[in-house]
Design a protein around this motif. Structure first.
Motif, PDB file in Angstrom:
ATOM      1  N   GLU A 177       0.835  -1.206   0.000  1.00  0.00           N
ATOM      2  CA  GLU A 177       0.000   0.000   0.000  1.00  0.00           C
ATOM      3  C   GLU A 177       0.870   1.256   0.000  1.00  0.00           C
ATOM      4  O   GLU A 177       0.565   2.223  -0.705  1.00  0.00           O
ATOM      5  CB  GLU A 177      -0.957  -0.005   1.188  1.00  0.00           C
ATOM      6  CG  GLU A 177      -2.103  -0.982   1.004  1.00  0.00           C
ATOM      7  CD  GLU A 177      -3.019  -1.069   2.215  1.00  0.00           C
ATOM      8  OE1 GLU A 177      -2.721  -0.470   3.275  1.00  0.00           O
ATOM      9  OE2 GLU A 177      -4.053  -1.758   2.106  1.00  0.00           O
ATOM     10  N   ASP A 178       1.953   1.249   0.774  1.00  0.00           N
ATOM     11  CA  ASP A 178       2.849   2.401   0.744  1.00  0.00           C
ATOM     12  C   ASP A 178       3.603   2.484  -0.587  1.00  0.00           C
ATOM     13  O   ASP A 178       3.822   3.572  -1.115  1.00  0.00           O
ATOM     14  CB  ASP A 178       3.810   2.400   1.934  1.00  0.00           C
ATOM     15  CG  ASP A 178       3.199   3.052   3.163  1.00  0.00           C
ATOM     16  OD1 ASP A 178       2.228   3.827   3.021  1.00  0.00           O
ATOM     17  OD2 ASP A 178       3.698   2.809   4.269  1.00  0.00           O
ATOM     18  N   TRP A 179       3.986   1.346  -1.149  1.00  0.00           N
ATOM     19  CA  TRP A 179       4.585   1.361  -2.494  1.00  0.00           C
ATOM     20  C   TRP A 179       3.626   2.047  -3.468  1.00  0.00           C
ATOM     21  O   TRP A 179       4.022   2.888  -4.275  1.00  0.00           O
ATOM     22  CB  TRP A 179       4.855  -0.054  -2.987  1.00  0.00           C
ATOM     23  CG  TRP A 179       6.020  -0.777  -2.390  1.00  0.00           C
ATOM     24  CD1 TRP A 179       6.867  -0.346  -1.409  1.00  0.00           C
ATOM     25  CD2 TRP A 179       6.470  -2.075  -2.764  1.00  0.00           C
ATOM     26  NE1 TRP A 179       7.810  -1.310  -1.147  1.00  0.00           N
ATOM     27  CE2 TRP A 179       7.595  -2.382  -1.957  1.00  0.00           C
ATOM     28  CE3 TRP A 179       6.031  -3.015  -3.678  1.00  0.00           C
ATOM     29  CZ2 TRP A 179       8.289  -3.585  -2.062  1.00  0.00           C
ATOM     30  CZ3 TRP A 179       6.714  -4.222  -3.786  1.00  0.00           C
ATOM     31  CH2 TRP A 179       7.831  -4.501  -2.988  1.00  0.00           C
ATOM     32  N   ALA A 207       2.021   9.215  -6.242  1.00  0.00           N
ATOM     33  CA  ALA A 207       2.589  10.559  -6.114  1.00  0.00           C
ATOM     34  C   ALA A 207       3.734  10.775  -7.101  1.00  0.00           C
ATOM     35  O   ALA A 207       4.447  11.775  -7.014  1.00  0.00           O
ATOM     36  CB  ALA A 207       3.067  10.785  -4.680  1.00  0.00           C
ATOM     37  N   ASP A 208       3.924   9.839  -8.015  1.00  0.00           N
ATOM     38  CA  ASP A 208       4.992   9.889  -9.021  1.00  0.00           C
ATOM     39  C   ASP A 208       6.379  10.005  -8.376  1.00  0.00           C
ATOM     40  O   ASP A 208       7.224  10.769  -8.823  1.00  0.00           O
ATOM     41  CB  ASP A 208       4.754  11.023 -10.019  1.00  0.00           C
ATOM     42  CG  ASP A 208       5.596  10.846 -11.279  1.00  0.00           C
ATOM     43  OD1 ASP A 208       5.888   9.687 -11.651  1.00  0.00           O
ATOM     44  OD2 ASP A 208       5.991  11.863 -11.877  1.00  0.00           O
ATOM     45  N   LEU A 209       6.560   9.219  -7.332  1.00  0.00           N
ATOM     46  CA  LEU A 209       7.839   9.170  -6.615  1.00  0.00           C
ATOM     47  C   LEU A 209       8.497   7.817  -6.847  1.00  0.00           C
ATOM     48  O   LEU A 209       7.828   6.852  -7.225  1.00  0.00           O
ATOM     49  CB  LEU A 209       7.607   9.369  -5.114  1.00  0.00           C
ATOM     50  CG  LEU A 209       7.154  10.758  -4.691  1.00  0.00           C
ATOM     51  CD1 LEU A 209       6.603  10.721  -3.277  1.00  0.00           C
ATOM     52  CD2 LEU A 209       8.300  11.744  -4.808  1.00  0.00           C
ATOM     53  N   PRO A 210       9.803   7.725  -6.626  1.00  0.00           N
ATOM     54  CA  PRO A 210      10.429   6.402  -6.657  1.00  0.00           C
ATOM     55  C   PRO A 210       9.701   5.456  -5.699  1.00  0.00           C
ATOM     56  O   PRO A 210       9.226   5.884  -4.640  1.00  0.00           O
ATOM     57  CB  PRO A 210      11.855   6.669  -6.188  1.00  0.00           C
ATOM     58  CG  PRO A 210      12.105   8.093  -6.542  1.00  0.00           C
ATOM     59  CD  PRO A 210      10.773   8.776  -6.318  1.00  0.00           C
ATOM     60  N   SER A 211       9.597   4.207  -6.085  1.00  0.00           N
ATOM     61  CA  SER A 211       8.913   3.210  -5.267  1.00  0.00           C
ATOM     62  C   SER A 211       9.440   1.832  -5.612  1.00  0.00           C
ATOM     63  O   SER A 211       9.666   1.523  -6.787  1.00  0.00           O
ATOM     64  CB  SER A 211       7.407   3.253  -5.527  1.00  0.00           C
ATOM     65  OG  SER A 211       6.762   2.145  -4.940  1.00  0.00           O
ATOM     66  N   SER A 212       9.580   1.008  -4.601  1.00  0.00           N
ATOM     67  CA  SER A 212       9.963  -0.384  -4.851  1.00  0.00           C
ATOM     68  C   SER A 212       8.867  -1.121  -5.600  1.00  0.00           C
ATOM     69  O   SER A 212       9.101  -2.179  -6.169  1.00  0.00           O
ATOM     70  CB  SER A 212      10.285  -1.095  -3.533  1.00  0.00           C
ATOM     71  OG  SER A 212      11.460  -0.567  -2.985  1.00  0.00           O
ATOM     72  N   GLY A 213       7.678  -0.568  -5.626  1.00  0.00           N
ATOM     73  CA  GLY A 213       6.577  -1.170  -6.360  1.00  0.00           C
ATOM     74  C   GLY A 213       6.628  -0.902  -7.855  1.00  0.00           C
ATOM     75  O   GLY A 213       5.817  -1.428  -8.612  1.00  0.00           O
ATOM     76  N   ARG A 214       7.575  -0.095  -8.304  1.00  0.00           N
ATOM     77  CA  ARG A 214       7.677   0.243  -9.725  1.00  0.00           C
ATOM     78  C   ARG A 214       8.105  -0.952 -10.574  1.00  0.00           C
ATOM     79  O   ARG A 214       7.804  -1.035 -11.754  1.00  0.00           O
ATOM     80  CB  ARG A 214       8.659   1.398  -9.905  1.00  0.00           C
ATOM     81  CG  ARG A 214       8.537   2.082 -11.242  1.00  0.00           C
ATOM     82  CD  ARG A 214       9.263   3.397 -11.309  1.00  0.00           C
ATOM     83  NE  ARG A 214       8.816   4.433 -10.406  1.00  0.00           N
ATOM     84  CZ  ARG A 214       7.723   5.189 -10.564  1.00  0.00           C
ATOM     85  NH1 ARG A 214       6.956   4.997 -11.611  1.00  0.00           N
ATOM     86  NH2 ARG A 214       7.409   6.108  -9.679  1.00  0.00           N
ATOM     87  N   ASN A 215       8.823  -1.896  -9.989  1.00  0.00           N
ATOM     88  CA  ASN A 215       9.304  -3.073 -10.712  1.00  0.00           C
ATOM     89  C   ASN A 215       8.152  -4.072 -10.854  1.00  0.00           C
ATOM     90  O   ASN A 215       7.683  -4.620  -9.866  1.00  0.00           O
ATOM     91  CB  ASN A 215      10.472  -3.704  -9.945  1.00  0.00           C
ATOM     92  CG  ASN A 215      11.019  -4.938 -10.612  1.00  0.00           C
ATOM     93  OD1 ASN A 215      10.437  -5.479 -11.535  1.00  0.00           O
ATOM     94  ND2 ASN A 215      12.147  -5.397 -10.123  1.00  0.00           N
ATOM     95  N   PRO A 216       7.693  -4.349 -12.092  1.00  0.00           N
ATOM     96  CA  PRO A 216       6.538  -5.232 -12.272  1.00  0.00           C
ATOM     97  C   PRO A 216       6.862  -6.732 -12.230  1.00  0.00           C
ATOM     98  O   PRO A 216       5.955  -7.552 -12.339  1.00  0.00           O
ATOM     99  CB  PRO A 216       6.043  -4.839 -13.671  1.00  0.00           C
ATOM    100  CG  PRO A 216       7.294  -4.454 -14.393  1.00  0.00           C
ATOM    101  CD  PRO A 216       8.173  -3.787 -13.354  1.00  0.00           C
ATOM    102  N   ALA A 217       8.123  -7.094 -12.056  1.00  0.00           N
ATOM    103  CA  ALA A 217       8.499  -8.515 -12.076  1.00  0.00           C
ATOM    104  C   ALA A 217       7.792  -9.278 -10.953  1.00  0.00           C
ATOM    105  O   ALA A 217       7.676  -8.779  -9.833  1.00  0.00           O
ATOM    106  CB  ALA A 217      10.005  -8.666 -11.932  1.00  0.00           C
ATOM    107  N   PRO A 218       7.333 -10.492 -11.242  1.00  0.00           N
ATOM    108  CA  PRO A 218       6.674 -11.294 -10.204  1.00  0.00           C
ATOM    109  C   PRO A 218       7.585 -11.565  -8.996  1.00  0.00           C
ATOM    110  O   PRO A 218       7.102 -11.791  -7.893  1.00  0.00           O
ATOM    111  CB  PRO A 218       6.323 -12.606 -10.913  1.00  0.00           C
ATOM    112  CG  PRO A 218       6.486 -12.349 -12.361  1.00  0.00           C
ATOM    113  CD  PRO A 218       7.374 -11.168 -12.527  1.00  0.00           C
ATOM    114  N   SER A 219       8.892 -11.534  -9.213  1.00  0.00           N
ATOM    115  CA  SER A 219       9.830 -11.783  -8.115  1.00  0.00           C
ATOM    116  C   SER A 219       9.955 -10.589  -7.167  1.00  0.00           C
ATOM    117  O   SER A 219      10.465 -10.728  -6.061  1.00  0.00           O
ATOM    118  CB  SER A 219      11.214 -12.127  -8.671  1.00  0.00           C
ATOM    119  OG  SER A 219      11.696 -11.048  -9.454  1.00  0.00           O
ATOM    120  N   ASN A 220       9.477  -9.418  -7.578  1.00  0.00           N
ATOM    121  CA  ASN A 220       9.568  -8.221  -6.745  1.00  0.00           C
ATOM    122  C   ASN A 220       8.476  -8.248  -5.685  1.00  0.00           C
ATOM    123  O   ASN A 220       7.292  -8.201  -6.000  1.00  0.00           O
ATOM    124  CB  ASN A 220       9.426  -6.958  -7.605  1.00  0.00           C
ATOM    125  CG  ASN A 220       9.597  -5.708  -6.776  1.00  0.00           C
ATOM    126  OD1 ASN A 220      10.490  -5.625  -5.935  1.00  0.00           O
ATOM    127  ND2 ASN A 220       8.740  -4.734  -7.001  1.00  0.00           N
TER     128      ASN A 220
END
Length: 167
Positions: free
Chosen positions: A18-20, A26-39
């Motif tokens: 949810e925080d990702w 907010a168009d900020l860097p996020s660890s959620g940006r990586n769409p890989a299933p392993s992320n």
């Protein structure tokens, strides 16, 4: 590079994601940006240049262990920041880290922060934030205190982009 990672239960995973998503919104860097299933949200226990995933099979017997997310923890590198959730240190968490670190062997200097007595457990929310964007990110996330469990462990092979699930 290989890393041994603890995987949180579904509720802790949901809160972090949810925080990702808030950061992404907010168009900020996020660890959620990586769409890989392993992320996925995880706590890194050890990082080494070379590891044999099968060496960690016995770790499954130690799980689950309590996993508590406290406040926000900032890690810095030059003029950029890594925004993370602090993982509260417990005896059970230190015990599983020690077992993994001993199995992994002495870390190479660049991974020294995953060695015994040098480890800072955390779950990453975003990397590469400038001070201005960090201030915005801090207003964007909720980062609630949450208690759950680490229920899984995996080994990530970054070079081959391969996950070996131990449990």
């Amino acid at each position: 590079m290989f890393s041994v990672e603890l995987i949180p239960d579904a509720e802790v995973d949901r809160v972090v994601r949810e925080d990702w998503d808030r950061l992404l919104g907010a168009d900020l860097p996020s660890s959620g940006r990586n769409p890989a299933p392993s992320n996925r949200p995880h706590v890194t226990l050890a990082v080494r240049d070379h590891l044999e995933p099968s060496a960690f099979a016995g770790i499954a017997e130690i799980l689950p262990v309590p996993l508590e997310l406290g406040g926000v923890l900032l890690l810095g590198h030059r003029d950029r920041y890594v925004l993370t959730r602090q993982v509260v240190v417990s005896a059970a968490l230190l015990a599983i880290h020690r077992v993994v670190a001993e199995l992994a062997g002495r870390p190479e200097p660049r991974y020294s922060t995953t060695g015994i007595d040098h480890w800072t457990p955390h779950i990453t929310l975003a990397r590469g934030l400038t001070a201005v964007r960090l201030a915005t990110a801090m207003r964007t996330i909720r980062a609630p205190h949450i208690s759950g469990e680490a229920v899984g462990v995996r080994v990530w092979d970054a070079e081959n982009r391969r996950v070996t699930t131990i449990r």
